[in-house]
Design a protein around this motif. Structure first.
Motif, PDB file in Angstrom:
ATOM      1  N   LYS A   1     -21.317  27.279  20.665  1.00  9.78           N
ATOM      2  CA  LYS A   1     -21.069  26.176  19.742  1.00  9.78           C
ATOM      3  C   LYS A   1     -21.369  26.629  18.313  1.00  9.78           C
TER       4      LYS A   1
ATOM      5  N   LYS B   1     -17.107  30.563  14.758  1.00  7.63           N
ATOM      6  CA  LYS B   1     -15.674  30.512  14.433  1.00  7.63           C
ATOM      7  C   LYS B   1     -14.981  31.665  15.159  1.00  7.63           C
TER       8      LYS B   1
ATOM      9  N   HIS C   1     -12.885  27.004  23.619  1.00 12.50           N
ATOM     10  CA  HIS C   1     -13.005  25.562  23.404  1.00 12.50           C
ATOM     11  C   HIS C   1     -14.106  24.986  24.314  1.00 12.50           C
TER      12      HIS C   1
ATOM     13  N   HIS D   1     -15.339  26.813  17.279  1.00 15.24           N
ATOM     14  CA  HIS D   1     -14.209  26.359  16.455  1.00 15.24           C
ATOM     15  C   HIS D   1     -13.114  27.402  16.652  1.00 15.24           C
TER      16      HIS D   1
ATOM     17  N   ASP E   1      -8.457  24.375  17.367  1.00 16.26           N
ATOM     18  CA  ASP E   1      -8.723  23.448  16.268  1.00 16.26           C
ATOM     19  C   ASP E   1      -7.741  23.678  15.127  1.00 16.26           C
TER      20      ASP E   1
END
Ligand code: NAP
Ligand code: ZN
Length: 355
Positions: free
Chosen positions: A180, A183, A201, A206, A226
């Motif tokens: 989490k 990027k 995901h 992200h 995203d």
């Protein structure tokens, strides 16, 4: 002498012949073996590279070749020493069918790096001589250690691609700490790429997809991205310069790797899982200026493959598949080369019975 059983298969006789029916031999199960009737087999781009001998410099193809290393099936018989499986169970086999079991890599559960690892196809077959034959076939006999359990809630046609596309993308994400808040970029929305998007995901990252196919934008978002960047658009690429923690490159053909190295932040890593035949060129300054790293990754070990399958069971993750009969395999290869598959072909092996 090892006794054998005939099974139907699809094989290529040369780099240009395409695939056609061929009867092959499978060994009688030894005490440690599991015999599996194959229900579904995914089509990996590695099958195509191998069939056409595109990796001739590193891993020449021995003909005839029966490709296929994304195998899901039903156990038909087990040897007397087998403890994890019984007849009737669902079972799966990925890219490996044997290793020495004694080297440090095997002891660490990293069988993919064992110097004596045997691939599911195109490796020396110590039981029958010749070379191993893969999953485009009616059945296979495999040492229990290399047979995986498939969570009961997963669709079998969609679960087959987890055995290569799944583990190949799951393993480097764990190795490089995708969690989490990170990027994460995924380059190439094919069989591997779409699994990478689902995993990144599910891990809470992200996720930004880089694609050469503008028509995949909607799908990428549905799969869990995203943001989506059409990589041929230099302005869109520039917006992400120096910002990624991790990028997974799953492109099957020659392409500009520096465009992605430039998108990494300080200590960012780009891992290559795609295996184009042509060497890539990487300029020193792209890496040294920000302590970036560039690495590779190959499938994953057996314990991690089981962990990945269990993760998929828990999160209800399978590949998005187009199920085809084996008779359409040559057409499927042509479509794979045009990036025209959403997002993995899975062969329904029942179709082999009509040969
Ligand atoms: P795939 O389904 O054909 O996907 C490859 C994707 O790469 C395409 O969908 C396309 O995505 C992109 N692409 C294709 N040609 C391109 C080009 N000329 N320039 C830029 N992008 C291009 O293949 P796959 O089965 O996912 O396999 C991908 C690669 O990983 C293959 O080389 C395969 O051999 C390798 N592989 C490696 C391992 C391992 O252990 N490291 C395991 C399995 C497979 P867009 O349309 O989104 O651009
Ligand atoms: Zn593969």
């Amino acid at each position: 002498m090892t006794t054998t059983k005939k099974v139907p298969a699809y094989a290529a006789q040369s780099a240009t012949s395409g695939l056609a029916p061929l009867s092959i031999m499978r060994r009688e199960p030894s005490p440690e073996d599991v015999e599996i009737e194959i229900l579904f087999c995914g089509i990996c781009h590695s099958d195509l590279h191998s069939v056409r001998n595109e990796w001739s410099e590193f891993m020449a193809t021995n003909y005839p070749i029966v490709p296929g290393h994304e195998i899901v099936g039903r156990v038909t018989r087990v040897g007397s020493a087998v403890t994890k499986f019984k007849a009737g169970d669902v079972a799966a086999v990925g890219c490996m069918v044997d290793s020495d079991g004694t080297c440090p890599q095997c002891k660490a559960g990293l069988e993919q790096f064992c110097p004596n690892m045997i691939l599911t196809f195109n490796s020396p077959d110590k039981h029958l001589g010749g070379f191993t034959y893969g999953g485009y076939s009616g059945g296979i006999v495999v040492d229990e250690h290399f047979v995986l359990r498939v969570p009961f809630n997963l669709n079998l046609a969609g679960a087959a691609p987890l055995l290569c596309a799944g583990i190949t993308t799951y393993s480097p994400m764990h190795h490089w700490g995708v969690t989490k808040g990170k990027k994460v970029g995924v380059v190439g929305l094919g069989g591997l790429g779409h699994m990478a998007v689902k995993f990144a995901h599910a891990l809470g990252a992200h996720v930004v997809v880089f694609t050469t196919s503008p028509n995949k934008k909607e799908d990428a978002l549905r799969l869990g991205a995203d943001e989506v960047v059409v990589s041929r658009n230099a302005d869109e690429m520039k917006k992400h310069a120096g910002s990624f923690d991790f990028i997974l490159d799953a492109v099957s053909a020659d392409h500009d790797i520096n465009a992605y190295i430039n998108l990494l932040g300080i200590d960012g890593n780009l891992t290559l899982v795609g295996a184009p035949a042509k060497p890539l060129s990487v300029p020193a300054f792209g890496l040294i200026a920000r302590r970036r790293s560039f690495s590779g990754s190959m499938i994953g070990g057996i314990p991690e493959t089981q962990e990945m399958l269990d993760f998929c069971g828990k999160h209800n993750i399978t590949a998005d598949v187009e199920v085809i009969p084996i008779q359409k395999v040559n057409e499927a290869y042509e479509r794979l080369l045009k990036s025209d598959v959403k997002y993995r072909f899975s062969i329904d092996m029942a179709s082999l019975k009509s040969e």
